[in-house]
Design a protein around this motif. Sequence first.
Motif, mmCIF file in Angstrom:
data_model
loop_
_atom_site.group_PDB
_atom_site.id
_atom_site.type_symbol
_atom_site.label_atom_id
_atom_site.label_comp_id
_atom_site.label_asym_id
_atom_site.label_seq_id
_atom_site.Cartn_x
_atom_site.Cartn_y
_atom_site.Cartn_z
ATOM 1 N N VAL A 9 -6.021 11.280 5.249
ATOM 2 C CA VAL A 9 -6.832 10.992 4.061
ATOM 3 C C VAL A 9 -5.941 10.512 2.925
ATOM 4 C CG1 VAL A 9 -8.256 12.043 2.245
ATOM 5 C CG2 VAL A 9 -8.736 12.548 4.646
ATOM 6 N N ASN A 10 -4.859 11.250 2.668
ATOM 7 C CA ASN A 10 -3.960 10.869 1.577
ATOM 8 C C ASN A 10 -3.342 9.496 1.804
ATOM 9 O OD1 ASN A 10 -3.726 13.049 -0.505
ATOM 10 N ND2 ASN A 10 -3.442 14.258 1.347
ATOM 11 N N ARG A 11 -2.909 9.237 3.017
ATOM 12 C CA ARG A 11 -2.303 7.943 3.325
ATOM 13 C C ARG A 11 -3.315 6.818 3.122
ATOM 14 N NH1 ARG A 11 -1.320 8.317 8.648
ATOM 15 N NH2 ARG A 11 0.238 9.896 8.263
ATOM 16 N N ALA A 12 -4.530 7.003 3.631
ATOM 17 C CA ALA A 12 -5.556 5.960 3.513
ATOM 18 C C ALA A 12 -5.920 5.690 2.057
ATOM 19 C CB ALA A 12 -6.802 6.353 4.309
ATOM 20 N N LEU A 13 -6.093 6.752 1.271
ATOM 21 C CA LEU A 13 -6.460 6.568 -0.135
ATOM 22 C C LEU A 13 -5.320 5.949 -0.943
ATOM 23 C CD1 LEU A 13 -8.515 9.815 -0.807
ATOM 24 C CD2 LEU A 13 -9.378 7.469 -0.643
ATOM 25 N N ASN A 14 -4.104 6.382 -0.705
ATOM 26 C CA ASN A 14 -2.956 5.796 -1.409
ATOM 27 C C ASN A 14 -2.792 4.324 -1.068
ATOM 28 O OD1 ASN A 14 -2.064 8.009 -2.929
ATOM 29 N ND2 ASN A 14 -0.986 8.856 -1.187
ATOM 30 N N LYS A 15 -2.894 4.006 0.217
ATOM 31 C CA LYS A 15 -2.741 2.614 0.639
ATOM 32 C C LYS A 15 -3.864 1.756 0.056
ATOM 33 C CE LYS A 15 -0.873 1.129 4.465
ATOM 34 N NZ LYS A 15 -0.572 0.922 5.869
ATOM 35 N N MET A 16 -5.096 2.259 0.117
ATOM 36 C CA MET A 16 -6.243 1.520 -0.426
ATOM 37 C C MET A 16 -6.059 1.269 -1.915
ATOM 38 S SD MET A 16 -9.184 0.101 -0.459
ATOM 39 C CE MET A 16 -10.466 0.475 0.667
ATOM 40 N N SER A 17 -5.640 2.280 -2.639
ATOM 41 C CA SER A 17 -5.444 2.143 -4.080
ATOM 42 C C SER A 17 -4.409 1.062 -4.394
ATOM 43 C CB SER A 17 -5.006 3.485 -4.660
ATOM 44 O OG SER A 17 -4.719 3.362 -6.027
ATOM 45 N N LYS A 18 -3.286 1.091 -3.696
ATOM 46 C CA LYS A 18 -2.224 0.111 -3.938
ATOM 47 C C LYS A 18 -2.668 -1.297 -3.559
ATOM 48 C CE LYS A 18 1.559 3.360 -3.423
ATOM 49 N NZ LYS A 18 2.658 3.806 -2.561
ATOM 50 N N LEU A 19 -3.295 -1.437 -2.395
ATOM 51 C CA LEU A 19 -3.733 -2.757 -1.947
ATOM 52 C C LEU A 19 -4.825 -3.316 -2.863
ATOM 53 C CD1 LEU A 19 -3.825 -2.175 1.909
ATOM 54 C CD2 LEU A 19 -2.250 -3.671 0.652
ATOM 55 N N TYR A 20 -5.785 -2.478 -3.235
ATOM 56 C CA TYR A 20 -6.879 -2.906 -4.099
ATOM 57 C C TYR A 20 -6.332 -3.402 -5.432
ATOM 58 C CZ TYR A 20 -11.503 -2.816 -6.274
ATOM 59 O OH TYR A 20 -12.670 -3.160 -6.906
ATOM 60 N N ARG A 21 -5.413 -2.623 -6.011
ATOM 61 C CA ARG A 21 -4.834 -2.994 -7.304
ATOM 62 C C ARG A 21 -4.019 -4.287 -7.184
ATOM 63 N NH1 ARG A 21 -4.305 -0.898 -12.331
ATOM 64 N NH2 ARG A 21 -2.430 -1.435 -13.477
ATOM 65 N N ALA A 22 -3.283 -4.450 -6.083
ATOM 66 C CA ALA A 22 -2.465 -5.660 -5.909
ATOM 67 C C ALA A 22 -3.344 -6.902 -5.768
ATOM 68 C CB ALA A 22 -1.559 -5.508 -4.691
ATOM 69 N N VAL A 23 -4.396 -6.811 -4.984
ATOM 70 C CA VAL A 23 -5.296 -7.958 -4.809
ATOM 71 C C VAL A 23 -6.018 -8.251 -6.118
ATOM 72 C CG1 VAL A 23 -7.326 -8.828 -3.580
ATOM 73 C CG2 VAL A 23 -5.549 -7.610 -2.322
ATOM 74 N N LYS A 24 -6.460 -7.195 -6.802
ATOM 75 C CA LYS A 24 -7.123 -7.377 -8.095
ATOM 76 C C LYS A 24 -6.185 -8.051 -9.088
ATOM 77 C CE LYS A 24 -9.670 -4.898 -11.653
ATOM 78 N NZ LYS A 24 -10.118 -3.597 -12.162
ATOM 79 N N ALA A 25 -4.930 -7.618 -9.106
ATOM 80 C CA ALA A 25 -3.946 -8.207 -10.031
ATOM 81 C C ALA A 25 -3.784 -9.697 -9.767
ATOM 82 C CB ALA A 25 -2.609 -7.489 -9.898
ATOM 83 N N ARG A 26 -3.717 -10.089 -8.507
ATOM 84 C CA ARG A 26 -3.574 -11.514 -8.179
ATOM 85 C C ARG A 26 -4.778 -12.314 -8.637
ATOM 86 N NH1 ARG A 26 -1.378 -10.661 -2.197
ATOM 87 N NH2 ARG A 26 0.736 -10.068 -2.756
ATOM 88 N N LYS A 27 -5.963 -11.788 -8.374
ATOM 89 C CA LYS A 27 -7.188 -12.506 -8.750
ATOM 90 C C LYS A 27 -7.310 -12.607 -10.275
ATOM 91 C CE LYS A 27 -9.937 -11.419 -4.638
ATOM 92 N NZ LYS A 27 -10.265 -12.774 -4.247
ATOM 93 N N LEU A 28 -6.992 -11.524 -10.978
ATOM 94 C CA LEU A 28 -7.093 -11.539 -12.440
ATOM 95 C C LEU A 28 -6.021 -12.414 -13.078
ATOM 96 C CD1 LEU A 28 -7.943 -7.808 -13.181
ATOM 97 C CD2 LEU A 28 -9.476 -9.788 -13.393
ATOM 98 N N ALA A 29 -4.857 -12.508 -12.442
ATOM 99 C CA ALA A 29 -3.784 -13.342 -12.980
ATOM 100 C C ALA A 29 -4.240 -14.786 -13.111
ATOM 101 C CB ALA A 29 -2.544 -13.248 -12.092
#
Length: 153
Positions: A9-29
Amino acid sequence: MDASEAMRVNRALNKMSKLYRAVKARKLAELGLHPGQDVLLWLLAQEREGMTVSELAARIGIEPPTATRSLARLENSGWFRREAVATDRRQVRIVVTDAGHELVPAIERVWAELAEQTMGGTSDEQREIVLAALEQANDRLRGDVGEAVLAEE
């Protein structure tokens, strides 16, 4: 929950959080924004008369100095203007400009694309189960934090 399931659970949530934020950052940039600035600008745009920094901070669930720093980073964007509050000279009202309002549909489009990219391929039933579980988890964690934290950021 046993240790291996907790780790999963921790691994999945941490990975999802990082990936989501990284993709969001690219799109918002592509819009000239950083994560968090999208929510700030979107919220401000919902109030035609604008908001004070304190009102904005309360709405997002952050401290006023944090909101002030975020606004300072957006200062030269032309997406908002500062207006004095007639009844309190210490306060300023942040009002979104026409250029800022024109950016709102692009922000919403980024959010829709990100949601589709994240949840695409799941059935309506699966999506509802995932969203309900995430909302319940957010409610439990929010209770521990003791804040009304806005969804997204």
